[in-house]
Design an enzyme around this catalytic site. Sequence first.
Site, PDB file in Angstrom:
ATOM      1  N   TYR A  21       0.869  -1.367  -0.216  1.00 58.34           N
ATOM      2  CA  TYR A  21       0.014   0.047   0.049  1.00 58.34           C
ATOM      3  C   TYR A  21       0.644   1.253  -0.131  1.00 58.34           C
ATOM      4  CZ  TYR A  21       0.673   0.726   5.028  1.00 58.34           C
ATOM      5  OH  TYR A  21       1.533   0.779   6.162  1.00 58.34           O
ATOM      6  N   CYS A  22       0.522   2.340  -0.395  1.00 56.70           N
ATOM      7  CA  CYS A  22       0.922   3.728  -0.372  1.00 56.70           C
ATOM      8  C   CYS A  22      -0.018   4.800  -0.377  1.00 56.70           C
ATOM      9  CB  CYS A  22       1.703   3.816  -1.875  1.00 56.70           C
ATOM     10  SG  CYS A  22       0.530   3.998  -3.162  1.00 56.70           S
ATOM     11  N   THR A  23       0.048   5.819  -0.328  1.00 51.63           N
ATOM     12  CA  THR A  23      -0.845   7.052  -0.075  1.00 51.63           C
ATOM     13  C   THR A  23      -1.979   6.989  -1.039  1.00 51.63           C
ATOM     14  OG1 THR A  23       0.906   8.272   0.690  1.00 51.63           O
ATOM     15  CG2 THR A  23      -1.069   9.557   0.437  1.00 51.63           C
TER      16      THR A  23
END
Length: 194
Positions: free
Chosen positions: A48-50
């Site tokens: 996951y990331c922003t």
Amino acid sequence: MVDMRNHYEYEVGHFENAIEIPSDTFREQLPMAVKMLDDKREKNIIMYCTGGIRCEKASAYMLYKGFKNVFHLEGGIINYVNSVKEKNLENKFHGKNFVFDQRLGEKVTDEIISKCHQCGKPADTHVNCANDACHLLFIQCDECKENYESCCSKECQDIIHLPPEEQKKLRAGVDKGRNVFNKSKARMSRISKN
Ligand SMILES: [Zn+2]
Ligand SMILES: [Zn+2]
């Protein structure tokens, strides 16, 4: 869960038990992730990331590198937080979601999981050092903000009280790299913007 953001983003907020890949740049982070997750090749891996773009690239890379069950969080933390609120789901993200706007982040929960880099008290507010020649990105509590006048150190605080002309002289020759307090490597590091 594997966090594909920068260490300073992870520091103020992340998913429960998420693995941090402590790298200064995304390019270094991908091979580092392969190495760190090598014994988890058969496991389910969620990256996951922003906003979802970085982790989509990362999960494609992991599949290419022979990992079997790699997923990414579509729309990133931003979309996750919205869905949790909309559908009244149990939230697994703790702390603050770091975003590059004026607030440098939005609180997802009221927990403060990080500490002031100067005094060690719980704090989750990122600031850039008020000395333009330094501009270090670091976490500072309100008390230290007042004591240090938004500077990262006594040295920088002395500099901001010099006449503007003198400050300009000191700035000459300093490269434009972005300074970030790198906790994962316990040193001050200078990273470039790309
Ligand atoms: Zn402090
Ligand atoms: Zn500074």
